[in-house]
Design an enzyme around this catalytic site. Structure first.
Site, PDB file in Angstrom:
ATOM      1  N   ASP A   1     -32.143 -18.704 -13.910  1.00 42.06           N
ATOM      2  CA  ASP A   1     -31.720 -19.714 -14.882  1.00 42.06           C
ATOM      3  C   ASP A   1     -30.282 -19.434 -15.288  1.00 42.06           C
ATOM      4  O   ASP A   1     -29.943 -18.306 -15.677  1.00 42.06           O
ATOM      5  CB  ASP A   1     -32.630 -19.681 -16.116  1.00 42.06           C
ATOM      6  CG  ASP A   1     -32.511 -20.952 -16.948  1.00 42.06           C
ATOM      7  OD1 ASP A   1     -32.216 -22.012 -16.379  1.00 42.06           O
ATOM      8  OD2 ASP A   1     -32.719 -20.878 -18.172  1.00 42.06           O
TER       9      ASP A   1
ATOM     10  N   HIS B   1     -23.979 -26.852 -25.021  1.00 42.09           N
ATOM     11  CA  HIS B   1     -25.141 -26.106 -25.507  1.00 42.09           C
ATOM     12  C   HIS B   1     -24.740 -24.682 -25.853  1.00 42.09           C
ATOM     13  O   HIS B   1     -25.112 -24.160 -26.925  1.00 42.09           O
ATOM     14  CB  HIS B   1     -26.229 -26.091 -24.433  1.00 42.09           C
ATOM     15  CG  HIS B   1     -27.378 -25.183 -24.749  1.00 42.09           C
ATOM     16  ND1 HIS B   1     -28.310 -25.466 -25.718  1.00 42.09           N
ATOM     17  CD2 HIS B   1     -27.733 -23.973 -24.228  1.00 42.09           C
ATOM     18  CE1 HIS B   1     -29.201 -24.481 -25.785  1.00 42.09           C
ATOM     19  NE2 HIS B   1     -28.866 -23.570 -24.886  1.00 42.09           N
TER      20      HIS B   1
ATOM     21  N   GLU C   1     -36.164 -27.114 -23.310  1.00 41.97           N
ATOM     22  CA  GLU C   1     -34.788 -27.098 -22.821  1.00 41.97           C
ATOM     23  C   GLU C   1     -34.660 -28.097 -21.680  1.00 41.97           C
ATOM     24  O   GLU C   1     -35.364 -28.005 -20.669  1.00 41.97           O
ATOM     25  CB  GLU C   1     -34.374 -25.700 -22.345  1.00 41.97           C
ATOM     26  CG  GLU C   1     -34.232 -24.701 -23.492  1.00 41.97           C
ATOM     27  CD  GLU C   1     -33.581 -23.403 -23.063  1.00 41.97           C
ATOM     28  OE1 GLU C   1     -32.987 -22.739 -23.940  1.00 41.97           O
ATOM     29  OE2 GLU C   1     -33.661 -23.052 -21.871  1.00 41.97           O
TER      30      GLU C   1
ATOM     31  N   GLU D   1     -33.078 -29.386 -18.595  1.00 45.02           N
ATOM     32  CA  GLU D   1     -32.273 -28.813 -17.520  1.00 45.02           C
ATOM     33  C   GLU D   1     -32.503 -29.567 -16.215  1.00 45.02           C
ATOM     34  O   GLU D   1     -33.458 -30.325 -16.071  1.00 45.02           O
ATOM     35  CB  GLU D   1     -32.630 -27.334 -17.281  1.00 45.02           C
ATOM     36  CG  GLU D   1     -32.561 -26.451 -18.508  1.00 45.02           C
ATOM     37  CD  GLU D   1     -32.729 -24.977 -18.163  1.00 45.02           C
ATOM     38  OE1 GLU D   1     -32.442 -24.588 -17.003  1.00 45.02           O
ATOM     39  OE2 GLU D   1     -33.145 -24.205 -19.049  1.00 45.02           O
TER      40      GLU D   1
ATOM     41  N   ASP E   1     -37.310 -25.320 -19.384  1.00 45.04           N
ATOM     42  CA  ASP E   1     -37.513 -23.883 -19.565  1.00 45.04           C
ATOM     43  C   ASP E   1     -37.931 -23.655 -21.020  1.00 45.04           C
ATOM     44  O   ASP E   1     -37.105 -23.368 -21.882  1.00 45.04           O
ATOM     45  CB  ASP E   1     -36.231 -23.122 -19.239  1.00 45.04           C
ATOM     46  CG  ASP E   1     -36.490 -21.646 -18.983  1.00 45.04           C
ATOM     47  OD1 ASP E   1     -37.562 -21.319 -18.468  1.00 45.04           O
ATOM     48  OD2 ASP E   1     -35.608 -20.831 -19.285  1.00 45.04           O
TER      49      ASP E   1
ATOM     50  N   ARG F   1     -38.048 -19.454 -29.697  1.00 39.58           N
ATOM     51  CA  ARG F   1     -36.776 -19.021 -30.282  1.00 39.58           C
ATOM     52  C   ARG F   1     -36.915 -17.817 -31.213  1.00 39.58           C
ATOM     53  O   ARG F   1     -35.995 -17.004 -31.304  1.00 39.58           O
ATOM     54  CB  ARG F   1     -36.139 -20.195 -31.048  1.00 39.58           C
ATOM     55  CG  ARG F   1     -35.889 -21.438 -30.203  1.00 39.58           C
ATOM     56  CD  ARG F   1     -34.934 -21.189 -29.070  1.00 39.58           C
ATOM     57  NE  ARG F   1     -34.576 -22.439 -28.382  1.00 39.58           N
ATOM     58  CZ  ARG F   1     -33.828 -22.493 -27.287  1.00 39.58           C
ATOM     59  NH1 ARG F   1     -33.377 -21.380 -26.743  1.00 39.58           N
ATOM     60  NH2 ARG F   1     -33.560 -23.653 -26.729  1.00 39.58           N
TER      61      ARG F   1
ATOM     62  N   GLN G   1     -37.268 -14.853 -29.022  1.00 39.20           N
ATOM     63  CA  GLN G   1     -35.990 -14.627 -28.351  1.00 39.20           C
ATOM     64  C   GLN G   1     -34.987 -13.927 -29.271  1.00 39.20           C
ATOM     65  O   GLN G   1     -34.274 -13.007 -28.852  1.00 39.20           O
ATOM     66  CB  GLN G   1     -35.419 -15.967 -27.876  1.00 39.20           C
ATOM     67  CG  GLN G   1     -34.125 -15.868 -27.094  1.00 39.20           C
ATOM     68  CD  GLN G   1     -33.652 -17.226 -26.598  1.00 39.20           C
ATOM     69  OE1 GLN G   1     -34.319 -18.246 -26.796  1.00 39.20           O
ATOM     70  NE2 GLN G   1     -32.513 -17.257 -25.945  1.00 39.20           N
TER      71      GLN G   1
ATOM     72  N   LYS H   1     -39.103 -16.561 -22.733  1.00 39.28           N
ATOM     73  CA  LYS H   1     -38.838 -17.596 -21.727  1.00 39.28           C
ATOM     74  C   LYS H   1     -39.841 -17.601 -20.577  1.00 39.28           C
ATOM     75  O   LYS H   1     -40.036 -18.634 -19.936  1.00 39.28           O
ATOM     76  CB  LYS H   1     -37.436 -17.374 -21.138  1.00 39.28           C
ATOM     77  CG  LYS H   1     -36.306 -17.517 -22.132  1.00 39.28           C
ATOM     78  CD  LYS H   1     -35.739 -18.896 -22.104  1.00 39.28           C
ATOM     79  CE  LYS H   1     -34.453 -18.966 -22.910  1.00 39.28           C
ATOM     80  NZ  LYS H   1     -33.873 -20.313 -22.884  1.00 39.28           N
TER      81      LYS H   1
ATOM     82  N   THR I   1     -42.335 -22.341 -17.181  1.00 39.28           N
ATOM     83  CA  THR I   1     -41.225 -23.223 -16.832  1.00 39.28           C
ATOM     84  C   THR I   1     -41.829 -24.411 -16.096  1.00 39.28           C
ATOM     85  O   THR I   1     -42.585 -24.228 -15.133  1.00 39.28           O
ATOM     86  CB  THR I   1     -40.200 -22.516 -15.936  1.00 39.28           C
ATOM     87  OG1 THR I   1     -39.673 -21.378 -16.618  1.00 39.28           O
ATOM     88  CG2 THR I   1     -39.057 -23.454 -15.569  1.00 39.28           C
TER      89      THR I   1
ATOM     90  N   GLU J   1     -30.675 -27.040 -31.218  1.00 41.72           N
ATOM     91  CA  GLU J   1     -29.427 -27.716 -31.568  1.00 41.72           C
ATOM     92  C   GLU J   1     -29.668 -28.912 -32.484  1.00 41.72           C
ATOM     93  O   GLU J   1     -28.949 -29.114 -33.463  1.00 41.72           O
ATOM     94  CB  GLU J   1     -28.720 -28.186 -30.299  1.00 41.72           C
ATOM     95  CG  GLU J   1     -28.336 -27.075 -29.350  1.00 41.72           C
ATOM     96  CD  GLU J   1     -27.969 -27.616 -27.990  1.00 41.72           C
ATOM     97  OE1 GLU J   1     -26.792 -28.001 -27.804  1.00 41.72           O
ATOM     98  OE2 GLU J   1     -28.855 -27.686 -27.116  1.00 41.72           O
TER      99      GLU J   1
END
Length: 419
Positions: free
Chosen positions: A116, A123, A188, A190, A222, A226, A229, A242, A246, A364
């Site tokens: 990844d 971002h 996320e 992607e 993904d 948080r 993390q 993570k 996925t 975000e």
């Protein structure tokens, strides 16, 4: 024009023809190609294809086929276009069309490695501002495409449940961490890059040849915890926050199908360094941008019961989000001699634009949970709750070319396992 009526005006017209792996109830996994509302069973029409292709097109994964490279993909596309537009083939081939709603889609390859990246500069800046307001981007970001190795075993096709992960989390005012379900589960938005022809160990892929090693693209989510993390990522980066899941959309949309929608890479802002020579290519600067429109939507359990339309979380475009191109990602990944292999999966990292309407994660959108969003039915969300479903979509449009789509990438959150 294809004789498959539903192909016209769909995300899977004759100009798309993405490959995937499907199965029917109690049936074996096998390759198919999307056309309109249907899947054409490639195993059932091998007598109409090149005999030398048969072994790879009868496998339950596409690794062997992708290893043949873009030349083989181009030849197969040309033959399928002939078969699906020429009425002479209709009687024989139409019986081998299966409704997409009648099958189960699978991850198209046996993934040896999943990496990844972090090429969405907006971002990276938005997240950096939450932790380093005065210095959101670290000094290396504009010199090197940042990436980390993910977990290939937990990659699943669209529709797989998102089991909320348990893990260590530590509140800012707590003396010690605790273990339990993530309270800050996020998505996320992607793109995924599928590797076709690989390279030998110790032999880097030159930037001018990197595009030839890309078999195609998909959507990728993904999922991220948080709170886990924030506690674990220093000093080695993402781990359990993570690797629990996925999700990918199941179709591999070829680089050839996307060719009419390529864009120039956005010019670097004044003062930014130019890429080092091994990452710089004139053709990539002119056509390395991906003109792919991106969308993420959310429905809650209550919204679905009440028939409330999905809430649009974000809309943006890949070319406006990516600081580094797909070719630069591949060239850099192999630049130290790392050998990429057919069926390897690469994520771009979260693709956010510079607009508040184009942010690719709840981290975000809610500014780290400080500004929850209000949904149409009055519910509030800072992060994902059990029962929430996130759907990613992507498509391309251009003058003189039809709309093509990448399919959907869907996941619904279910409760964490009991402790």
């Amino acid at each position: 024009m294809s004789w498959v009526d539903s192909a016209r005006g769909s995300d899977f017209p004759i100009e798309n023809l993405p490959l995937g792996i499907f199965s029917e109830a109690k049936g074996r996994r096998r390759p198919g190609v999307a056309i309109g509302d249907y899947i054409l069973d490639l195993c059932a029409i091998t007598d109409l294809l090149d005999e030398s292709w048969r072994e790879d097109l009868e496998q339950p994964v596409l690794n062997g086929w992708l290893a043949r490279g873009q030349g083989a993909t181009s030849e197969l596309r040309e033959r399928l276009i002939e078969i699906l537009t020429d009425e002479r083939y209709r009687d024989d081939v139409e019986a081998q069309l299966i409704g997409q709603s009648e099958v189960r889609m699978h991850v198209p390859c046996l993934i040896g490695d999943y990496t990844d990246f972090y090429v969405g500069i907006h971002h990276a800046t938005n997240v950096g501002k939450q932790f380093r307001p005065d210095n959101p981007l670290l000094p290396n970001y504009k010199y090197v495409p940042i990436g980390y190795h993910g977990r290939a075993s937990s990659v699943r096709a669209s529709g797989e449940e998102v089991v909320r992960p348990n893990g260590q989390r530590k509140a800012p005012d707590a003396d010690a961490p605790e273990y339990g379900p993530s309270r800050r589960l996020d998505y996320e938005l992607e793109l995924g890059i599928w590797i076709g022809r690989g390279n030998e160990l110790g032999s880097p892929i030159p930037i001018g040849e990197a595009g030839e090693h890309i078999a195609g693209y998909c959507l990728l989510n993904d999922w991220s915890a948080r709170d886990l993390q924030a506690w674990e990522y220093q000093p080695l980066g993402p781990f359990l926050a993570k690797n629990f899941l996925t999700t990918v959309s199941p179709w591999i949309v070829s680089a050839e199908a996307l060719a009419p929608y390529r864009e120039p890479m956005p010019p670097r802002p004044s003062g930014d360094p130019q890429p080092l020579p091994y990452l710089d290519d004139a053709a990539d600067r002119e056509r390395g941008g991906l003109g792919i429109q991106l969308e993420a939507t959310l429905t809650t359990e209550q919204m679905r019961r009440s028939g409330v339309a999905p809430h649009i979380l974000s809309r943006g475009s890949a070319d406006a989000a990516m600081y580094w191109s797909a070719a630069q990602i591949v060239a850099h990944h192999s630049s130290n001699g790392c050998n990429l292999q057919a069926g390897d999966l690469i994520g771009t990292g979260t693709l956010s634009t510079d607009s508040v309407s184009g942010l690719g994660s709840l981290l975000e959108i809610s500014q780290g949970g400080k500004q929850p969003i209000q949904l149409a039915n009055g519910e509030m969300r800072a992060f994902l709750e059990d029962g929430d479903e996130v759907t990613l979509r992507a498509w391309c449009e251009a003058d003189g070319a039809p709309r093509i789509g990448l399919g959907e990438c869907v996941g619904r959150v279910v409760p964490a396992p009991a402790l």
